[in-house]
Motif scaffolding. Structure first.
Motif, PDB file in Angstrom:
ATOM      1  N   UNK A  14       4.843   6.261  -3.634  1.00  0.00           N
ATOM      2  CA  UNK A  14       5.604   5.461  -2.973  1.00  0.00           C
ATOM      3  C   UNK A  14       6.483   5.953  -2.108  1.00  0.00           C
ATOM      4  N   UNK A  15       7.327   7.064  -2.482  1.00  0.00           N
ATOM      5  CA  UNK A  15       8.130   7.897  -1.393  1.00  0.00           C
ATOM      6  C   UNK A  15       7.061   8.633  -0.576  1.00  0.00           C
ATOM      7  N   UNK A  41      -7.237   6.692  -3.632  1.00  0.00           N
ATOM      8  CA  UNK A  41      -5.446   6.172  -3.442  1.00  0.00           C
ATOM      9  C   UNK A  41      -4.686   6.300  -2.627  1.00  0.00           C
ATOM     10  N   UNK A  42      -5.308   6.175  -1.490  1.00  0.00           N
ATOM     11  CA  UNK A  42      -4.693   6.515  -0.105  1.00  0.00           C
ATOM     12  C   UNK A  42      -4.081   5.136   0.526  1.00  0.00           C
ATOM     13  N   UNK A  43      -4.112   4.081  -0.198  1.00  0.00           N
ATOM     14  CA  UNK A  43      -4.108   2.752   0.421  1.00  0.00           C
ATOM     15  C   UNK A  43      -2.527   2.677   1.043  1.00  0.00           C
ATOM     16  N   UNK A  44      -1.555   3.217   0.175  1.00  0.00           N
ATOM     17  CA  UNK A  44      -0.289   3.374   0.946  1.00  0.00           C
ATOM     18  C   UNK A  44      -0.112   4.113   2.179  1.00  0.00           C
ATOM     19  N   UNK A 188       7.860  -2.857  -1.515  1.00  0.00           N
ATOM     20  CA  UNK A 188       6.637  -3.347  -1.770  1.00  0.00           C
ATOM     21  C   UNK A 188       5.585  -2.333  -2.212  1.00  0.00           C
ATOM     22  N   UNK A 189       5.840  -1.047  -1.901  1.00  0.00           N
ATOM     23  CA  UNK A 189       4.760  -0.291  -2.153  1.00  0.00           C
ATOM     24  C   UNK A 189       4.931   0.612  -3.527  1.00  0.00           C
ATOM     25  N   UNK A 190       5.949   0.163  -4.373  1.00  0.00           N
ATOM     26  CA  UNK A 190       6.237   0.626  -5.807  1.00  0.00           C
ATOM     27  C   UNK A 190       5.313   0.193  -6.529  1.00  0.00           C
TER      28      UNK A 190
END
Ligand code: NAP
Ligand code: F7E
Length: 348
Positions: A14-15, A41-44, A188-190
């Motif tokens: 998230x951060x 796992x790079x969707x954020x 929202x990305x938590x």
């Protein structure tokens, strides 16, 4: 002018994603370290990483906080001005199930980065992602930089270790190494198994008849929740200070999990009634025909062997020295989280 170079451990979290976007806007060259996973796992980071190309100001390397050689080689190759250590096994409840791993990544991981900086004799600045969980069974209200730590989970103990290692390397080797002591921050990305995202996601789905019930643990714990976007600005400001130091970052406002549920329900216009006490607490909806339907119950799976019951921070030092203050209110953040979940549901 030559660009500043930042290296972020934990960039896919998230951060990490908010900080990357923040630093790119400040015209930094940003390098992120991601660990190997069995799935992507790079969707954020989609917005900045979908089409990597040579001219991009954002690049990623594989590395792992358990692996000193990868950390050393990446830092040597990049020679950054600033290193942010955001990487961690960050789930408190899960730290009771994987305590050795949690200690290895969170405590020794920070030591490995600091050792690499020391061994390479670099002049770079180092940020360590400390946590309000370190105050644990709190010895003072509200908590500030001088409040003694009293950790009550393997996660919190690992973060106390990293906190003191950061101070140790600052004093022993004169490294510009600083600790943020950040209270809970969400977005929202938590991660989906942290309580705020879990609640918002479930209640949006319940409202749309895509889910029947939400199961929670301790509804009476209180947290001081801010927005990750505000908190990554604080992480950057901590490294822009004249001298290294330790800073509490918080909003100074506290809500229980039950109050958080109530705010989400109000925004979604879900009319619930609470009943019962402790683990027997339930929330129900009344249908038009007067029938009650329970939509929230407690389940012992979500209780911790030892929980932190109440956290509230005093961030006066950051307000004065860094001129930092939170900008996004809890209500605004919840609205943003709800809108994000609705958008996700509409995609299906
Ligand atoms: P997060 O979403 O869980 O992200 C953690 C990051 O660490 C992810 O990128 C994860 O990679 C990475 N990571 C985990 N194990 C690793 C390993 N062995 N090697 C390399 N990378 C690894 O956490 P967050 O909410 O962004 O929080 C950032 C940091 O602040 C964490 O250190 C957390 O403990 C701390 N903190 C968070 C809060 C908060 O409320 N959010 C408050 C205080 C402190 P994957 O994507 O592969 O899992
Ligand atoms: O729990 C209670 C739970 O997992 C908050 C991490 O970012 O912030 C985070 O740690 C509270 C606890 O966050 C459920 O018992 C009830 O009292 O969202 P959480 P956390 O443990 O505060 C700190 C500052 C960090 O540093 C950590 O990295 O909510 N709770 N029911 C629940 N919690 C979860 N996860 N799931 C439930 O169903």
């Amino acid at each position: 002018m030559k660009k500043k170079v930042a290296l972020i451990f934990g960039v896919t979290g998230q951060d990490g994603s908010y900080l990357s976007k923040f630093l790119l806007k400040k015209n930094y060259l940003v390098f992120g370290v991601k660990r190997r996973n069995s799935s992507v796992v790079t969707s954020r980071l989609d917005e900045i990483y979908l089409e990597p190309h040579e001219a991009s100001n954002f690049k990623m390397y594989y590395g792992d906080l358990s692996d000193y050689s990868s950390i050393y080689e990446i830092i040597k190759k990049i020679n950054p001005h600033e290193i942010y250590n955001l990487a961690a096994q960050s789930h408190v409840a899960i730290s009771f199930q994987i305590p050795n791993y949690t200690m290895d990544i969170n405590a020794l991981g920070a030591t490995r980065i600091l050792e690499a900086i020391k061994n390479l004799k670099l002049k770079c600045k180092f940020y360590q992602a400390g946590s309000s969980e370190m105050f644990g069974d709190v010895l003072e209200v509200p908590q500030n930089e001088k409040t003694p730590f009293n950790p009550v989970s393997p996660y919190a103990v690992s973060k106390v270790s990293a906190h003191w290692t950061t101070i140790c390397y600052r004093e022993a080797y004169k490294i510009f190494a600083s600790n943020g002591i950040l209270f809970n921050h969400e977005s929202p990305l938590r991660g989906e198994n942290f309580v705020t995202r879990k609640i918002v996601r479930a209640l949006v789905r319940i409202k749309r008849n895509k889910q029947k019930k939400l199961y929670l643990g301790n509804l009476y714990a209180k947290r001081d929740w801010g927005h990750a976007q505000d908190y990554v600005e604080a992480q950057w400001l901590i490294l822009q200070a004249k001298k290294p130091g330790d800073y509490v970052i918080s909003t100074g406002k506290q809500y229980s999990i039950k109050q958080f549920v109530n705010i989400v329900c109000k925004q979604l216009k879900i009319n619930i009634t609470w009943k019962g006490k402790g683990i027997k607490t339930v929330a129900y909806l009344k249908n038009n025909n007067g029938k009650k339907r329970i939509i929230i119950s407690c389940d012992k799976r979500y209780f911790r062997p030892h929980d932190v019951n109440s956290l509230i921070g005093d961030c006066n030092k950051a307000r004065k020295e860094l001129k930092w203050k939170p900008k996004i209110s809890l209500n605004m953040m919840i609205k943003e989280m709800i809108d994000f979940e609705i958008k996700n549901l509409n995609k299906i």
